[in-house]
Motif scaffolding. Sequence first.
Motif, PDB file in Angstrom:
ATOM      1  N   ALA A 142      -6.932  10.281   9.520  1.00  0.00           N
ATOM      2  CA  ALA A 142      -7.523  11.011  10.647  1.00  0.00           C
ATOM      3  C   ALA A 142      -8.812  10.319  11.059  1.00  0.00           C
ATOM      4  N   SER A 143      -9.141  10.449  12.336  1.00  0.00           N
ATOM      5  CA  SER A 143     -10.326   9.802  12.865  1.00  0.00           C
ATOM      6  C   SER A 143     -10.866  10.570  14.063  1.00  0.00           C
ATOM      7  N   GLU A 144     -12.160  10.724  14.112  1.00  0.00           N
ATOM      8  CA  GLU A 144     -12.880  11.239  15.287  1.00  0.00           C
ATOM      9  C   GLU A 144     -14.132  10.401  15.397  1.00  0.00           C
ATOM     10  N   GLY A 145     -14.434   9.911  16.587  1.00  0.00           N
ATOM     11  CA  GLY A 145     -15.625   9.091  16.735  1.00  0.00           C
ATOM     12  C   GLY A 145     -16.007   8.901  18.186  1.00  0.00           C
ATOM     13  N   ALA A 146     -17.074   8.157  18.384  1.00  0.00           N
ATOM     14  CA  ALA A 146     -17.579   7.870  19.726  1.00  0.00           C
ATOM     15  C   ALA A 146     -16.605   6.962  20.463  1.00  0.00           C
ATOM     16  N   MET A 147     -16.667   7.040  21.785  1.00  0.00           N
ATOM     17  CA  MET A 147     -15.841   6.181  22.639  1.00  0.00           C
ATOM     18  C   MET A 147     -16.765   5.301  23.470  1.00  0.00           C
ATOM     19  N   THR A 148     -16.335   4.077  23.721  1.00  0.00           N
ATOM     20  CA  THR A 148     -17.074   3.198  24.614  1.00  0.00           C
ATOM     21  C   THR A 148     -16.524   3.390  26.014  1.00  0.00           C
TER      22      THR A 148
ATOM     23  N   GLU B 109     -31.839  18.299  27.133  1.00  0.00           N
ATOM     24  CA  GLU B 109     -31.480  18.733  25.790  1.00  0.00           C
ATOM     25  C   GLU B 109     -30.867  17.572  25.021  1.00  0.00           C
ATOM     26  N   LEU B 110     -31.043  17.592  23.719  1.00  0.00           N
ATOM     27  CA  LEU B 110     -30.430  16.597  22.837  1.00  0.00           C
ATOM     28  C   LEU B 110     -29.397  17.295  21.959  1.00  0.00           C
ATOM     29  N   PHE B 111     -28.407  16.514  21.517  1.00  0.00           N
ATOM     30  CA  PHE B 111     -27.331  17.063  20.697  1.00  0.00           C
ATOM     31  C   PHE B 111     -27.034  16.144  19.532  1.00  0.00           C
ATOM     32  N   ILE B 112     -26.453  16.720  18.483  1.00  0.00           N
ATOM     33  CA  ILE B 112     -26.001  15.939  17.333  1.00  0.00           C
ATOM     34  C   ILE B 112     -24.504  16.185  17.140  1.00  0.00           C
ATOM     35  N   THR B 113     -23.834  15.157  16.703  1.00  0.00           N
ATOM     36  CA  THR B 113     -22.452  15.289  16.288  1.00  0.00           C
ATOM     37  C   THR B 113     -22.180  14.230  15.231  1.00  0.00           C
ATOM     38  N   PHE B 114     -21.000  14.299  14.673  1.00  0.00           N
ATOM     39  CA  PHE B 114     -20.613  13.376  13.614  1.00  0.00           C
ATOM     40  C   PHE B 114     -19.259  12.767  13.944  1.00  0.00           C
ATOM     41  N   GLY B 115     -18.977  11.662  13.322  1.00  0.00           N
ATOM     42  CA  GLY B 115     -17.684  11.018  13.448  1.00  0.00           C
ATOM     43  C   GLY B 115     -17.204  10.599  12.074  1.00  0.00           C
ATOM     44  N   TYR B 116     -15.929  10.285  11.966  1.00  0.00           N
ATOM     45  CA  TYR B 116     -15.376   9.846  10.689  1.00  0.00           C
ATOM     46  C   TYR B 116     -14.069   9.105  10.916  1.00  0.00           C
ATOM     47  N   ARG B 117     -13.726   8.341   9.935  1.00  0.00           N
ATOM     48  CA  ARG B 117     -12.414   7.690   9.853  1.00  0.00           C
ATOM     49  C   ARG B 117     -12.034   7.753   8.392  1.00  0.00           C
ATOM     50  N   MET B 118     -10.868   8.316   8.091  1.00  0.00           N
ATOM     51  CA  MET B 118     -10.495   8.466   6.686  1.00  0.00           C
ATOM     52  C   MET B 118      -9.030   8.137   6.465  1.00  0.00           C
ATOM     53  N   LYS B 119      -8.796   7.629   5.292  1.00  0.00           N
ATOM     54  CA  LYS B 119      -7.438   7.405   4.800  1.00  0.00           C
ATOM     55  C   LYS B 119      -7.396   8.009   3.407  1.00  0.00           C
ATOM     56  N   LEU B 120      -6.615   9.083   3.270  1.00  0.00           N
ATOM     57  CA  LEU B 120      -6.485   9.782   1.992  1.00  0.00           C
ATOM     58  C   LEU B 120      -5.077   9.556   1.451  1.00  0.00           C
ATOM     59  N   THR B 121      -4.968   9.529   0.139  1.00  0.00           N
ATOM     60  CA  THR B 121      -3.668   9.354  -0.505  1.00  0.00           C
ATOM     61  C   THR B 121      -3.472  10.436  -1.545  1.00  0.00           C
ATOM     62  N   GLY B 122      -2.245  10.494  -2.061  1.00  0.00           N
ATOM     63  CA  GLY B 122      -1.939  11.427  -3.136  1.00  0.00           C
ATOM     64  C   GLY B 122      -2.207  10.769  -4.478  1.00  0.00           C
ATOM     65  N   ASP B 123      -1.655  11.359  -5.515  1.00  0.00           N
ATOM     66  CA  ASP B 123      -1.822  10.788  -6.853  1.00  0.00           C
ATOM     67  C   ASP B 123      -1.323   9.353  -6.871  1.00  0.00           C
ATOM     68  N   ARG B 124      -1.915   8.578  -7.735  1.00  0.00           N
ATOM     69  CA  ARG B 124      -1.552   7.153  -7.831  1.00  0.00           C
ATOM     70  C   ARG B 124      -0.051   7.001  -8.077  1.00  0.00           C
ATOM     71  N   GLY B 125       0.508   5.994  -7.423  1.00  0.00           N
ATOM     72  CA  GLY B 125       1.932   5.745  -7.601  1.00  0.00           C
ATOM     73  C   GLY B 125       2.798   6.362  -6.517  1.00  0.00           C
ATOM     74  N   LYS B 126       2.230   7.225  -5.687  1.00  0.00           N
ATOM     75  CA  LYS B 126       2.989   7.828  -4.594  1.00  0.00           C
ATOM     76  C   LYS B 126       2.608   7.148  -3.285  1.00  0.00           C
ATOM     77  N   ASN B 127       3.515   7.174  -2.327  1.00  0.00           N
ATOM     78  CA  ASN B 127       3.287   6.488  -1.059  1.00  0.00           C
ATOM     79  C   ASN B 127       2.761   7.396   0.054  1.00  0.00           C
ATOM     80  N   GLU B 128       2.289   8.574  -0.268  1.00  0.00           N
ATOM     81  CA  GLU B 128       1.791   9.496   0.744  1.00  0.00           C
ATOM     82  C   GLU B 128       0.423   9.032   1.260  1.00  0.00           C
ATOM     83  N   VAL B 129       0.258   9.063   2.586  1.00  0.00           N
ATOM     84  CA  VAL B 129      -1.012   8.695   3.208  1.00  0.00           C
ATOM     85  C   VAL B 129      -1.326   9.698   4.303  1.00  0.00           C
ATOM     86  N   PHE B 130      -2.585  10.154   4.339  1.00  0.00           N
ATOM     87  CA  PHE B 130      -3.066  11.026   5.406  1.00  0.00           C
ATOM     88  C   PHE B 130      -4.210  10.309   6.092  1.00  0.00           C
TER      89      PHE B 130
END
Length: 161
Positions: free
Chosen positions: A153-159, A130-151
């Motif tokens: 998260a990452s999910e991805g393949a491993m070597t 059987e074959l399978f599909i999945t996805f990975g991502y790496r993201m850095k999200l922020t709030g409104d400009r001028g604020k120091n909030e950062v979120f």
Amino acid sequence: MKRLIACLAIIISLTALWGCSSTNVKHLARQPWTLDANQSLAMKFWRFDYRIVPTNDQFSVCGSALPLSDAIPAWANQVADIWFAAYLSDASGKVIAQDLRVFEPGSLDRDSGIGFEFRLKPETLPTRNELFITFGYRMKLTGDRGKNEVFFASEGAMTRF
């Protein structure tokens, strides 16, 4: 001279290990590989709505990634850095083909998400497994400009060695 021999031994060992390594996605949520059907796969922070279509000697995976409202803070409304990946794997999670897309920074549209198209071109396809599909991502999200909030998260393949 002993130092040179030790360095060469380390280099040879690392080269041998690298040659034995493989990329694996067994730890990620996956779905069976299905052609020409609308599908959806929820990860920890994104839901990937997609369709797999064979084209010549490769597969096109098209769709959109939608952020999961319950998982991403409401204040995180700007994309500072993000990439998505698609992985085709066998039943053991060994990656057979992969593609990665990097997206421009901008506003995070929670309703429309981020559209994507991946091209997966496996060298060979197992005929009995059987074959399978999945996805990975790496993201850095922020709030409104001028604020120091950062979120982040990452999910991805491993070597694996």
